[in-house]
Design an enzyme around this catalytic site. Structure first.
Site, short mmCIF file in Angstrom:
data_model
loop_
_atom_site.label_atom_id
_atom_site.label_comp_id
_atom_site.label_asym_id
_atom_site.label_seq_id
_atom_site.Cartn_x
_atom_site.Cartn_y
_atom_site.Cartn_z
N MET A 93 0.80 -1.23 0.00
CA MET A 93 0.00 0.00 0.00
C MET A 93 0.83 1.29 0.00
O MET A 93 0.42 2.29 0.56
CB MET A 93 -0.96 -0.01 1.20
CG MET A 93 -1.95 -1.17 1.19
SD MET A 93 -2.92 -1.27 -0.32
CE MET A 93 -4.03 0.11 -0.07
N ARG A 94 2.00 1.26 -0.60
CA ARG A 94 2.77 2.49 -0.79
C ARG A 94 2.90 2.75 -2.29
O ARG A 94 3.02 1.80 -3.07
CB ARG A 94 4.19 2.38 -0.21
CG ARG A 94 4.26 2.05 1.25
CD ARG A 94 3.60 3.02 2.16
NE ARG A 94 4.18 4.36 2.16
CZ ARG A 94 3.67 5.40 2.80
NH1 ARG A 94 2.53 5.26 3.48
NH2 ARG A 94 4.26 6.57 2.77
N ILE A 95 2.89 4.01 -2.65
CA ILE A 95 3.06 4.36 -4.05
C ILE A 95 4.52 4.14 -4.44
O ILE A 95 5.44 4.52 -3.71
CB ILE A 95 2.63 5.82 -4.31
CG1 ILE A 95 1.10 5.90 -4.16
CG2 ILE A 95 3.08 6.30 -5.68
CD1 ILE A 95 0.56 7.31 -4.22
N HIS A 112 -4.50 -4.98 -8.65
CA HIS A 112 -5.32 -3.84 -8.25
C HIS A 112 -6.80 -4.24 -8.32
O HIS A 112 -7.25 -4.76 -9.35
CB HIS A 112 -5.07 -2.65 -9.18
CG HIS A 112 -5.91 -1.47 -8.83
ND1 HIS A 112 -5.63 -0.65 -7.75
CD2 HIS A 112 -7.06 -0.99 -9.38
CE1 HIS A 112 -6.57 0.28 -7.66
NE2 HIS A 112 -7.44 0.09 -8.64
N LEU A 147 0.65 5.46 -11.83
CA LEU A 147 -0.05 4.74 -10.76
C LEU A 147 -1.22 3.92 -11.31
O LEU A 147 -2.13 4.48 -11.95
CB LEU A 147 -0.56 5.74 -9.71
CG LEU A 147 -1.31 5.13 -8.53
CD1 LEU A 147 -0.40 4.26 -7.67
CD2 LEU A 147 -1.97 6.21 -7.69
C1 GRF Z 1 -5.99 -7.06 -2.83
O1 GRF Z 1 -7.36 -7.09 -2.94
C2 GRF Z 1 -5.34 -6.35 -3.98
O2 GRF Z 1 -6.17 -6.23 -5.08
C3 GRF Z 1 -5.03 -4.98 -3.44
O3 GRF Z 1 -4.83 -5.15 -2.09
C4 GRF Z 1 -5.55 -6.27 -1.62
C5 GRF Z 1 -4.64 -7.05 -0.72
O4 GRF Z 1 -5.32 -8.06 -0.05
N1 GRF Z 1 -3.91 -4.40 -4.13
P1 GRF Z 1 -4.52 -9.19 0.68
O5 GRF Z 1 -3.56 -8.50 1.65
O6 GRF Z 1 -3.77 -9.97 -0.35
O7 GRF Z 1 -5.53 -10.01 1.39
#
Ligand code: GRF
Length: 217
Positions: A93-95, A112, A147
């Site tokens: 969750m980092r750009i 994504h 992105l």
């Molecule tokens: C996934 O749904 C993916 O599409 C998004 O972040 C979520 C991560 O879920 N990028 P997890 O940590 O794999 O359960």
């Protein structure tokens, strides 16, 4: 545990790690091995999944660095030492800066939760429901400087039902993510798919404006 030492991959996470779990579970089937899991969040549940599977992991907490450049330098240095065939962003969750994307260009992919190019960015489930969309899904794509904008490898769709909530929709989409992500890794490692001139080439054919919609998966 997988014993394939040549097809090494590195997986980057920030949270629950259900996609990491799917990648762990497919190691033997698709002949790759996860050499390292990197998390920027110290208590990410995915780290427990890695531990249970006997996979090395490393916490690189962005908050411990003065700026993104230094944070990414540490990531790049760590990954370069391993020299994996592929880097998989599985809920990281980092750009990623254009510099880091370009360092790993052609061998870094992301998953994504939307039918890209629609719904880039965060809170995709909330936004599709608010907009009364008929379908939602997930996309595996190469990472480039834009992105959520890199060339698409594979997509999976689900129909949105009348009573869907974020939770129910997410559950159905994630179930499918757990298939398309390992399969994309397999396609990449078996040279079925690659990135050339910022486009996805699948079995020798450039996927132009028609991303593979993998509704069967
Ligand atoms: C996934 O749904 C993916 O599409 C998004 O972040 C979520 C991560 O879920 N990028 P997890 O940590 O794999 O359960």
């Amino acid at each position: 545990m997988a014993n394939c030492t040549t097809n090494k991959i590195v997986v980057m996470i920030s949270g629950n790690g259900t996609n990491l779990q799917a990648l762990i579970d497919c190691q033997d089937k698709y002949l790759y091995s996860i050499a390292l899991v990197i998390s920027n969040v110290a208590d990410a549940y995915g780290l427990k999944r890695a531990e249970k599977a006997g996979i090395s992991s490393l916490i690189i907490d962005h908050r411990h660095f003065e700026n993104r450049l230094l944070f990414e330098e540490k990531i790049i240095q760590t990954i370069d030492e391993i020299n994996p065939k592929l880097i998989v962003l599985a809920g990281f969750m980092r750009i990623i800066s254009p510099e880091m994307a370009s360092h790993f260009i052609g061998r870094i992919i992301n998953i994504h939760p939307s039918l890209l190019p629609k719904y880039k960015g965060l809170n995709t489930y909330k936004r599709v429901l608010e907009n009364n969309e008929k379908e939602h899904g997930s996309t595996v794509h190469f990472v480039n400087a834009n992105l959520d904008g890199g060339p698409i490898i594979m997509q999976t769709k689900v129909v949105i039902e009348k009573n869907d909530t974020i939770a129910t929709l997410k559950e159905r989409v994630q179930k499918k993510e757990h298939k398309i992500l390992p399969l994309s890794v397999h396609w990449f490692l078996s040279n079925k798919v690659k990135m050339v001139d910022n486009k996805t080439v699948l079995s020798g054919n450039v996927l132009d404006s028609h991303p593979l919609s993998s509704s069967k998966v």
